[in-house]
Design a protein around this motif. Structure first.
Motif: not given
Length: 247
Positions: A192-209
């Motif tokens: 799960l990942q929020g798009t307004a997260d300023t600590a962890v980017s959606t790019g990190t989530a996509l990289r892990l996926l």
């Protein structure tokens, strides 16, 4: 609320914890950097698990909450040892780690270390390898020089007081990276990942996926959710992800 109980680890650290017996797999909440087991997500999921008869464990890493030690002296490897010690001593059979932020990295390290114990995984704003890709990669030359000279630097956070980042945390983090080598997750994973997260980017989530080798891995992006991911709708999404993994 029951009194806090303490576990002495093989490394001589004293970890505060709360555990509730129930049907397995054990749900193990892994908190974030400088967070403790009294946070909104940890307590909400405890109540949710208890109401459904699920076994549940929450604890404080060393240097966090009620556990021994100071945050500034700790590192990813220490907290990995803490998580392994808690699971070994306080749970039986399969576990489902629910990792928030740095806890997501801890969940992935746990899966690499004891894959036979993992029945599934849920991550919330997972932050794998952040000491290298988040901190070191953005340090200025002045900050790198200060780290080498003084052994620490302070980094601003949008969610709490500045973090004191030690040279030990950076150097140890390089021995704990999970996104450079094959990462096999042979069980259901929900991220799960929020798009307004300023600590962890959606790019990190996509990289892990993209990086993980997993037959059943799904990423849910939540528009406008921030790093806390702890309002009512977000907590509902975490519940649903755990229920899906428990199957």
């Amino acid at each position: 609320m029951p009194a806090t109980t303490f576990l002495e680890t093989p490394q001589g650290r004293r970890l505060a914890y709360h555990r509730n017996d129930g049907q397995g797999p054990w749900i193990v909440f892994l908190g974030g950097l400088k967070s403790d087991m009294e946070g909104t997500k940890a307590l909400h999921l405890e109540a949710w698990a208890r109401a459904r008869g699920h076994a549940y464990l929450r604890f404080d890493y060393s240097g966090h909450g009620e556990s021994s030690g100071t945050f500034e002296e700790g590192c990813i490897g220490d907290w990995h040892e803490d998580a392994l010690a808690a699971v070994a001593a306080l749970t039986e059979g399969p576990v489902v780690p629910v990792g928030s932020s740095m806890g997501g990295w801890q969940a992935l390290l746990m899966a690499r270390e004891i894959p036979e114990r993992i029945g599934g995984m849920v991550t919330v704003a997972a932050a794998p390898d952040f000491t290298e890709d988040g901190y070191w990669a953005t340090f200025t030359e002045a900050e790198k020089a200060q780290l080498d000279r003084e052994g620490f630097v302070e980094k601003h956070s949008d969610y709490m007081e500045p973090y004191v980042i030690s040279k030990r945390m950076i150097e140890d983090g390089r021995t704990q990276l999970v996104l450079r080598d094959p990462l096999r997750l042979p069980f259901p994973v929900r991220c799960l990942q929020g798009t307004a997260d300023t600590a962890v980017s959606t790019g990190t989530a996509l990289r892990l996926l993209d990086h993980a080798e997993c037959p059943d891995m799904r990423l849910t992006l939540v528009k406008d959710a921030d790093h806390r991911f702890s309002d009512g709708p977000c907590l509902g999404l975490i519940e649903a992800a755990i229920a899906e993994v428990l199957g």
